[in-house]
Design a protein around this motif. Structure first.
Motif, PDB file in Angstrom:
ATOM      1  N   TYR A 129       0.820  -1.223   0.000  1.00  0.00           N
ATOM      2  CA  TYR A 129       0.000   0.000   0.000  1.00  0.00           C
ATOM      3  C   TYR A 129       0.848   1.265   0.000  1.00  0.00           C
ATOM      4  N   TRP A 130       2.036   1.203   0.642  1.00  0.00           N
ATOM      5  CA  TRP A 130       2.825   2.416   0.865  1.00  0.00           C
ATOM      6  C   TRP A 130       3.401   3.008  -0.432  1.00  0.00           C
ATOM      7  N   GLN A 132       1.732   4.061  -2.708  1.00  0.00           N
ATOM      8  CA  GLN A 132       0.851   5.184  -3.048  1.00  0.00           C
ATOM      9  C   GLN A 132       1.202   6.465  -2.293  1.00  0.00           C
ATOM     10  N   ASN A 133       2.036   6.334  -1.268  1.00  0.00           N
ATOM     11  CA  ASN A 133       2.456   7.523  -0.511  1.00  0.00           C
ATOM     12  C   ASN A 133       3.669   8.212  -1.130  1.00  0.00           C
ATOM     13  N   GLU A 395      -3.885   5.675   3.564  1.00  0.00           N
ATOM     14  CA  GLU A 395      -2.486   5.837   3.180  1.00  0.00           C
ATOM     15  C   GLU A 395      -1.834   6.988   3.928  1.00  0.00           C
ATOM     16  N   LYS A 396      -2.560   8.112   4.042  1.00  0.00           N
ATOM     17  CA  LYS A 396      -1.986   9.264   4.757  1.00  0.00           C
ATOM     18  C   LYS A 396      -1.847   8.965   6.246  1.00  0.00           C
ATOM     19  N   LYS A 398      -0.905   6.100   7.200  1.00  0.00           N
ATOM     20  CA  LYS A 398       0.084   5.022   7.183  1.00  0.00           C
ATOM     21  C   LYS A 398      -0.510   3.720   7.717  1.00  0.00           C
ATOM     22  N   ALA A 400      -2.398   0.228   6.449  1.00  0.00           N
ATOM     23  CA  ALA A 400      -2.554  -0.576   5.237  1.00  0.00           C
ATOM     24  C   ALA A 400      -3.979  -1.085   5.057  1.00  0.00           C
ATOM     25  N   ARG A 468      -8.116  -3.662  -2.161  1.00  0.00           N
ATOM     26  CA  ARG A 468      -7.710  -2.805  -3.270  1.00  0.00           C
ATOM     27  C   ARG A 468      -7.830  -3.543  -4.603  1.00  0.00           C
ATOM     28  N   GLU A 479      -6.401   4.359  -3.281  1.00  0.00           N
ATOM     29  CA  GLU A 479      -6.411   4.893  -1.910  1.00  0.00           C
ATOM     30  C   GLU A 479      -7.701   4.465  -1.220  1.00  0.00           C
TER      31      GLU A 479
END
Length: 612
Positions: A129-130, A132-133, A395-396, A398, A400, A468, A479
């Motif tokens: 997932y990270w 996307q950050n 995501e913001k 942090k 998952a 997702r 997201e």
């Protein structure tokens, strides 16, 4: 002293000789794979190590051999092995090296698919997932940040798996360096870079790609073997491979589908074995290699299911059961399809070669009546919040997977439409602690009429990440949470508190006795004793929506809409004596007990309890 030196040198020479004897040669012939210079027909069955308890890997391998499988295919899942950037995990059920080693001990070859993208009906197609950050990062591209992240990861995978390559004396015959890329893009330079990353990571063996027939033209890299997904007519496969491989083979159906997977709210997919037995016979008789997807599906545990979303018009999260109507069922038992396919494989074996006997079905049990003695509603277990003017995505935060509770206080004494733009994916709406409705991305439900009482009103929206997208052009639209704000009668609501509820360590949730259920989502625990453990299936038909844990193992999700109505509990995770079962229930928290069955229910659709 001289005798000692001679003895040591002698032992060293013996070890070198034994090592040389164990090393095999695997190459491409014009028509067939060549193993130690002789034609080798790969009869492969796909098993994904995280979908099967580690303690059961060997059993599934033995079942594979009994059907006539000589090779195991598996993906390698980036988001399992690097859950947070720079943090790697190859332990427990993530120990891919142990999986390959067990296959070797059982006399099975392995085809590895550690492509950056796996699809597999798996969360984000296997991507962590990270990613996307990282601003500007583009998966499956030459974008530098993506390539740097992938290089770090595949280097770690290489350290785990390079010792098992056939070029190093192991049982891994070949490695796939991209997966169905032609269905996504056609950048040959990206493919070349990706292939080189594999070489740099230590994969000095036969490398290949696989694509559906219509996408081979875009997804193959010249000079490397293309394989085909989804075809079962030998001449079509041969013509396609020859077209892109200098007129030569070998010929392999890298994903041959004897059935299909399920998603919530849609009829269970089941394909008669008789419809495919003849096709398997024909492929084998013509000398093609085959990887059966799936030979054994197992269960997508935790929150790792993906979702179908080929365009923005629909969203279809997949079930936790990955039974797939495969030859080996969810619990690892032989089916009618298994026996029929076995007969087709036996028919095509060299004269005089026989298959091992099929192991007996594993015993299944029902559990004693499960009643819940401790519980806690989610409003009583909230962590410290993160505050922001507008809602933050998973995501913001942090985070998952799991859930986020979004809270805001607003002036009441008014009625109107509460709407969430791009809710991802399922939201329970509460006014002053009372549930007033649900919003469901599947059904394109993103708003509801609410009545705010007088005074300051607390609005809570509990949002679940339902998985997702794992395939198609929307991989970069993944997201989760409230992604574009909340409005009341068209006016944006501001000043939010976000409570992260990943429920990844259910043992850390503090539960109490005598808690009165008041309609909020609840975590409940039952403790029970077993004299003789066995496979069993939790009967969730009277429950609403949630997740289940047994002895701290997250078994997956359930949802009364079906088609999956049971949750499989593997015998390997039950204990003689005391056991603990925990349920997180979103919609029907008042349920007092939970029955079990000795067989699954995977094919019942209902209007269910969607929370309306």
């Amino acid at each position: 002293m001289r005798r000692w030196i001679v003895l040591v040198v002698g032992l060293f020479c013996v070890q070198l000789w034994a090592s040389a004897q164990a090393t095999h040669d695997f190459k491409l012939g014009d028509e067939h794979f060549l193993l130690d210079g002789k034609p080798f027909q790969m009869i492969s069955g796909e098993i994904h190590y995280p979908r099967v308890p580690k303690e059961a890997w060997r059993h599934r391998m033995k079942m594979a051999k009994a059907m006539g499988i000589n090779t195991i295919g598996t993906y390698v899942f980036w988001n399992l092995h690097e859950p947070q950037q720079g943090v790697y995990d190859f332990s427990g059920n993530n120990d891919i090296g142990a999986f390959v080693k067990i296959a070797q001990e059982e006399g099975l070859w392995v085809v590895l698919r550690p492509s950056p993208y796996v699809c597999a009906e798996w969360e984000f197609g296997g991507y962590p997932y990270w990613l996307q950050n990282i601003k500007g990062l583009q998966v499956r591209s030459r974008e530098p940040q993506y390539l740097a992240a992938y290089k770090s990861y595949i280097s770690q995978v290489g350290k785990q798996l390079a010792p098992y390559l056939v070029t190093h004396g192991g049982n891994v015959l070949m490695v796939q360096f991209e997966n169905e890329y032609g269905s996504y893009g056609g950048d040959k330079e990206y493919l070349a870079i990706n292939q080189q990353l594999f070489v740099d990571a230590g994969f000095d063996c036969l490398l290949y790609t696989s694509d559906p027939a219509k996408d081979v033209v875009r997804g193959h890299l010249p000079g490397f073997l293309p394989t085909v997904n989804g075809l079962d007519r030998p001449e079509q496969v041969k013509d396609l491979v020859r077209k892109y491989h200098n007129g030569k083979g070998p010929f392999m159906v890298a994903e041959w589908y004897p059935a299909w997977f399920d998603w919530w709210g849609v009829v269970h997919h089941k394909v008669p074995a008789e419809d495919y037995a003849g096709k398997l016979d024909n492929l084998l008789a013509e000398g093609l290699s085959v990887n059966m997807y799936m030979f054994h599906g197992g269960t997508t545990r935790g929150y790792m299911n993906g979702a179908n979303c080929y365009d923005t018009g629909f969203y279809e999260p997949q079930t936790s059961s990955y039974d797939y109507d495969a030859p080996l069922d969810e619990a690892g038992n032989a089916t009618h399809k298994f026996m029929l396919f076995r007969s087709m494989i036996q028919k095509n074996l060299p004269a005089g070669q026989t298959l091992p006997a099929v192991p007996a079905a594993k015993p299944a049990i029902t559990l004693p009546a499960l009643t819940f003695t401790t519980s806690a509603d989610i409003f009583s277990v909230l962590p410290a919040p993160v505050k922001a003017a507008t809602p933050l995505t998973f995501e913001k935060l942090k985070q998952a997977y799991g859930y986020v509770l979004y809270r805001t206080q607003q002036p009441g004494g008014r009625k109107g439409m509460l709407s969430i733009k791009e809710l991802r994916d399922y939201g329970l709406v509460f006014i002053n602690g009372k549930r007033v409705g649900v919003l469901d991305r599947r059904l394109k439900q993103d708003s509801l009429e609410v009545d705010l009482p007088a005074g300051t009103v607390t609005i809570d929206i509990l949002v679940e990440n339902m998985g997702r997208i794992n395939f198609g052009p929307n991989l970069l639209k993944n997201e989760k949470g409230i992604t574009e704000g909340v409005r009341f009668n068209g006016q944006e609501l501001r000043n939010w508190q976000m409570y992260s509820l990943p429920f990844d360590r259910i043992d850390q949730v503090k539960l109490k006795k005598g808690v009165k259920v008041k309609g909020a989502p609840v975590v409940k625990k039952a403790v029970f004793d077993l004299a003789t453990p066995g496979d069993t299936y939790l009967d969730m038909r009277n429950w609403g929506k949630g997740s289940v844990w047994i002895n701290d193992h997250h078994l997956g999700r359930y949802w009364s809409i079906g088609p999956q109505q049971t949750v499989y509990v593997p015998v390997e995770w039950l204990k003689q004596g005391k056991n603990e079962l925990v349920v997180l229930e979103l919609l029907t928290p008042e349920q007092p007990s939970l029955p079990s069955l000795d067989k699954p229910i995977l094919d019942v659709l209902t209007k269910g309890n969607s929370g309306q």
